[in-house]
Write a protein that holds these residues in place. Structure first.
Motif, mmCIF file in Angstrom:
data_model
loop_
_atom_site.group_PDB
_atom_site.id
_atom_site.type_symbol
_atom_site.label_atom_id
_atom_site.label_comp_id
_atom_site.label_asym_id
_atom_site.label_seq_id
_atom_site.Cartn_x
_atom_site.Cartn_y
_atom_site.Cartn_z
ATOM 1 N N ARG A 146 0.849 -1.121 0.091
ATOM 2 C CA ARG A 146 0.048 -0.092 -0.105
ATOM 3 C C ARG A 146 1.040 1.161 0.074
ATOM 4 O O ARG A 146 1.490 1.385 0.786
ATOM 5 C CB ARG A 146 -1.034 0.029 1.129
ATOM 6 N N GLY A 147 0.807 2.056 -1.009
ATOM 7 C CA GLY A 147 1.689 3.010 -1.022
ATOM 8 C C GLY A 147 1.052 4.417 -0.249
ATOM 9 O O GLY A 147 0.089 4.284 0.490
ATOM 10 N N GLN A 148 2.109 5.409 -0.269
ATOM 11 C CA GLN A 148 1.657 6.459 0.781
ATOM 12 C C GLN A 148 0.480 7.134 0.523
ATOM 13 O O GLN A 148 -0.206 7.700 1.390
ATOM 14 C CB GLN A 148 2.862 7.469 0.609
ATOM 15 N N ASP A 149 -0.018 7.019 -0.896
ATOM 16 C CA ASP A 149 -1.345 7.635 -1.041
ATOM 17 C C ASP A 149 -2.531 6.625 -0.831
ATOM 18 O O ASP A 149 -3.595 6.972 -1.111
ATOM 19 C CB ASP A 149 -1.240 8.037 -2.456
ATOM 20 N N GLY A 150 -2.286 5.581 -0.251
ATOM 21 C CA GLY A 150 -3.160 4.426 0.173
ATOM 22 C C GLY A 150 -3.723 3.790 -0.947
ATOM 23 O O GLY A 150 -4.441 2.835 -0.631
ATOM 24 N N GLU A 151 -3.151 3.907 -2.190
ATOM 25 C CA GLU A 151 -3.294 3.240 -3.420
ATOM 26 C C GLU A 151 -2.328 1.773 -3.270
ATOM 27 O O GLU A 151 -1.349 1.759 -2.725
ATOM 28 C CB GLU A 151 -2.941 3.689 -4.617
ATOM 29 N N ILE A 152 -3.179 0.729 -3.920
ATOM 30 C CA ILE A 152 -2.190 -0.485 -3.696
ATOM 31 C C ILE A 152 -1.345 -0.751 -4.889
ATOM 32 O O ILE A 152 -1.705 -0.616 -6.069
ATOM 33 C CB ILE A 152 -3.158 -1.663 -3.774
ATOM 34 N N ASN A 153 -0.302 -0.995 -4.694
ATOM 35 C CA ASN A 153 0.681 -1.508 -5.875
ATOM 36 C C ASN A 153 1.437 -2.698 -5.893
ATOM 37 O O ASN A 153 1.437 -3.569 -4.707
ATOM 38 C CB ASN A 153 2.080 -0.471 -6.016
ATOM 39 N N ALA A 154 1.644 -3.405 -7.064
ATOM 40 C CA ALA A 154 2.287 -4.799 -7.017
ATOM 41 C C ALA A 154 3.086 -4.679 -7.975
ATOM 42 O O ALA A 154 2.937 -4.115 -9.188
ATOM 43 C CB ALA A 154 1.177 -5.494 -7.501
ATOM 44 N N PHE A 155 4.433 -5.206 -7.741
ATOM 45 C CA PHE A 155 5.515 -5.333 -8.649
ATOM 46 C C PHE A 155 6.184 -6.531 -8.368
ATOM 47 O O PHE A 155 6.084 -7.282 -7.287
ATOM 48 C CB PHE A 155 6.426 -4.255 -8.633
#
Ligand code: FES
Ligand SMILES: [Fe+2]
Lengths: 149, 424
Positions: free
Chosen positions: B84-93
Motif C-alpha cells: 500500500r503506497g503512501q497515497d493509500g493506493e495498492i501497488n504490485a510489482f
C-alpha cells in the motif's frame, strides 16, 4: 514425569492408536496446532483446534474412520523438555518435537518440527494435558497433516 | 512520475517451443495427460494465462491496512510484492531487483518506506520506481554507470491492480477489462455473496505444497461428483450432498464457476441416494456438534459457495467459514496453496471462536481438506508412474439444467476456455 508422559504420548500416536489420543487430555483440554508465523503475528487460526474432549474425540474419530488418506507411519521425537513452572496442581512445560512420516514406496520425510507449549494438570500420580499448543516452524506443509503432532 | 516498467510479454513473446507432438484427443470429454506433465505446456501457461489477459488474486486488503504495509505474493509462479503506497493506493510489482535479479523481499509481510535490495542497495519507492543507485557516478570520477543510464527504465516491473470488496487482483496486461466484466454478471453475484461488503478480519494463513499440476486443484473445485462421494463430513452432515438443493454457475467463457449448496434442516436419512455414497456414515455422531453449527449471518439462499476464479483463486464460503485459496504453480507437477482465512470486523469473540472451531473442516489438516490434498497427490502418482491415458470427464451434458449435481460440465467448460487461451 513430563518426559515419561511425552514418551507415552509419542508411542501411542506412533503405534497408530489415534483413538487413545484424547485420553492424554483433561475434559476441558485444549489442543492447538499453529503455524509459527500465525502465532508470532497474533493471528489466531490453528491448523487443528480441539476445544475440550468432545472435539478431541471427534478429531480422533475423523482420522480413524472418515478421512481419506494414504496409510502412513509417523515417528515423533520429543526432546529438550523444560519445566517452566509449578503452581497449585498445574505444571507449565515446553519441549521441541520433530515428526517424521513414512508412506508406501516413498522415502521417510520430515513432516514438521516445532515446539510444545504445555500446561499439565497433576492428578494424583499422573499428568493430563490441560493445554498443548504445538507451534510449528515447518510453515510450508508437505501435502497435509493427518495425525496430530 | 510513477513507475512505468512493465512485463512486456503481452503480445511480445520469447521463442515458443514446438508443441506439435501434443495432440488433443478428438473427444470433448477426454483430457490428455500431457496438460499435467509437460514442461513446455507449463511454461506456455505462465506466459499466456498467468502473465496474459487474466486478473490474478494476489492479496486481501486487510493484509495491508496502512500505507507502507506489504506482503510477498505470486502471480502464477512469479514472486511479487503487494504494497500500500503512501497515497493509500495498492501497488504490485515483481519481487526481483532490476539490477542483477535478486528476489529482495524475503518476509511474508511487513511495513516499509522503500525497498532496498540487499545485494548492491538499489533503492525503490513504494510504486517500484528506482530512486537511487549507489556510486552511480563512480568514485573520484572513475567508474559508475554510463552517463546514458536511465533510472526510469530500471524500475521493478509493475502490475495492473484492481480491488473489489477487500480482495486484490493483479494483471500483467495494462488494458484489462474491469474485474466486474472479467467475472460476468452471474459470477459477480457469486463473488458478492462471498465478499458481502462487511469489512474483513484476518484470522490466519495456512500454506502447503501439493504434488500435482495446479489445474487439478481448479478441477477439484469444479467437480461436484467427488464432493458428494469423497467427503464424509460433507455428505453425512449434509454440507454438500447429492439431493441437496444445488446450483452450478459458470461465466460465459467457462473459466469461472461456483457450486452452491443449501444444507437441509436436520440430518439426512439413509435412502436411495445416500446408499450410493460410500462415505455416508448414517450412525456417525459428533461428541461436540458446535463445529457444524450454522449461525445465520447472510440472506443468501445458499449455505455454501465453492467459487473458482480463473486462473488462481478458490473462494470458499461454507456455513460460517470464509477463506480464499491462492494457487501458486511451482512446476508442472507441484503447486503451493496459500489458504487465507477471515471473519469480519464486527464478529463477537464468540463468533470468532466459532469460526476457528469450524475451520477444522478445511485446510491442510482439515477433516475434508485432507481428503482433497491426498486425492490430488494420488492423481499425480497415477500420472507420473504410469503410461499416458486420457482422463474422462463425460458426466452430464453441457446444456443441462444448472441444478444438475452429477456432472463434469464445469470442468469441460474450463478446458474449452483453456484450449482457446493456450492455442492447443
Ligand atoms: S542485485 Fe539488487 S542491487 Fe544489485
Ligand atoms: Fe473436495
Amino acid at each position: 514425569m513430563v518426559e515419561d508422559f511425552n514418551c507415552d504420548y509419542a508411542d501411542t500416536l506412533d503405534r497408530g492408536e489415534i483413538e487413545k489420543w484424547p485420553d492424554f487430555f483433561t475434559d476441558d483440554g485444549v489442543y492447538r496446532l499453529i503455524a509459527r508465523d500465525n502465532a508470532e503475528s497474533n493471528l489466531p487460526l490453528p491448523l487443528m483446534y480441539c476445544d475440550g474432549k468432545g472435539m478431541l474425540k471427534d478429531r480422533a474419530y475423523a482420522i480413524a474412520h472418515t478421512e481419506m488418506f494414504a496409510p502412513r507411519y509417523t515417528m515423533h521425537q520429543i526432546a529438550q523438555v523444560r519445566i517452566l513452572g509449578f503452581e497449585d496442581d498445574i505444571v507449565s512445560a515446553q519441549a521441541n518435537y520433530v515428526l517424521y512420516e513414512t508412506l508406501i514406496d516413498e522415502p521417510t520425510h520430515l513432516l514438521q518440527c516445532g515446539k510444545y507449549h504445555d500446561r499439565f494438570l497433576l492428578q494424583g500420580d499422573r499428568l493430563l494435558l490441560k493445554q498443548r499448543n504445538c507451534i510449528y516452524d515447518t510453515l510450508l506443509i508437505p501435502t497435509c497433516i493427518v495425525f496430530p503432532p | 512520475m510513477s513507475n512505468t516498467c512493465r512485463f512486456i510479454e503481452n503480445g511480445e513473446t520469447r521463442a515458443e517451443s514446438d508443441l506439435s507432438d501434443l495432440v488433443w484427443p478428438n473427444d470433448p470429454a477426454a483430457i490428455p495427460d500431457w496438460v499435467y506433465t509437460d514442461r513446455r505446456v507449463y511454461d506456455l501457461e505462465q506466459q499466456r494465462i498467468f502473465r496474459g489477459r487474466t486478473w490474478n488474486y494476489v492479496a486481501l486488503e486487510v493484509e495491508l491496512p496502512k500505507p507502507g504495509d506489504f506482503i510477498r505474493s505470486y502471480i502464477g509462479e512469479t514472486p511479487i510484492v503487494v504494497v500500500r503506497g503512501q497515497d493509500g493506493e495498492i501497488n504490485a510489482f515483481e519481487n526481483r531487483c532490476a539490477h542483477r535479479g535478486v528476489e529482495f523481499c524475503k518476509t511474508y509481510r511487513g511495513s516499509a518506506k522503500q525497498f532496498v535490495c540487499p545485494y548492491h542497495q538499489w533503492t525503490y519507492d513504494l510504486t517500484g520506481k528506482l530512486k537511487s543507485v549507489p556510486f552511480r557516478r563512480g568514485v573520484q570520477g572513475q567508474g559508475g554507470m554510463p552517463p546514458d543510464f536511465k533510472m526510469e527504465e530500471h524500475g521493478l516491473r509493475r502490475l495492473s491492480v484492481t480491488t473489489r470488496r477487500g480482495a486484490i487482483f493483479a494483471s500483467c496486461a495494462d488494458d484489462m477489462e474491469s474485474l466486474e466484466d472479467y467475472l460476468g454478471p452471474d459470477m459477480l453475484d457469486q463473488y458478492d455473496t462471498m465478499f458481502d461488503g462487511r469489512p474483513l478480519k484476518l484470522l490466519g494463513i495456512h500454506r502447503n505444497i501439493i504434488p500435482g499440476n495446479w489445474k487439478l486443484y481448479q478441477e477439484n473445485l469444479k467437480d461436484p461428483y467427488h464432493a458428494t462421494l469423497l467427503h464424509t463430513y460433507l455428505t453425512t452432515f449434509g454440507l454438500f450432498v447429492a439431493g441437496n438443493k444445488t446450483l452450478i454457475v459458470a461465466d460465459e467463457k467457462g473459466r469461472h464457476s461456483s457450486l452452491c449448496s443449501r444444507r437441509p434442516e436436520g440430518r439426512l436419512e439413509s435412502d436411495a441416494t445416500t446408499s450410493q455414497i460410500g462415505s455416508f456414515h448414517a450412525t456417525m455422531k459428533l461428541a461436540d456438534p458446535r463445529v457444524l453449527e450454522l449461525i445465520k449471518e447472510s440472506d443468501s439462499p445458499w449455505n455454501s459457495n465453492a467459487i473458482t476464479i480463473w486462473p488462481n483463486l478458490i473462494a470458499i464460503r461454507q456455513s460460517n467459514i470464509f477463506s480464499v485459496r491462492h494457487i501458486v504453480p511451482m512446476g508442472p507437477d507441484e503447486f503451493m496453496l496459500i489458504w487465507v482465512n477471515f471473519g469480519f470486523a464486527d464478529d463477537t469473540p464468540e463468533m470468532e471462536a466459532h469460526r476457528l472451531r469450524q475451520n477444522n473442516i478445511f485446510g491442510p489438516g482439515g477433516f475434508i481438506g485432507i481428503d482433497d490434498n491426498e486425492a490430488i497427490k494420488f492423481v499425480n502418482d497415477g500420472l507420473q508412474r504410469s503410461q499416458p491415458r486420457p482422463g474422462v470427464v463425460s458426466l452430464g451434458r453441457d446444456d443441462e439444467p444448472p441444478e444438475t449435481v452429477i456432472t463434469d460440465r464445469a470442468i469441460r467448460g474450463m478446458y474449452r476456455h483453456y484450449r482457446e487461451a493456450m492455442g492447443l
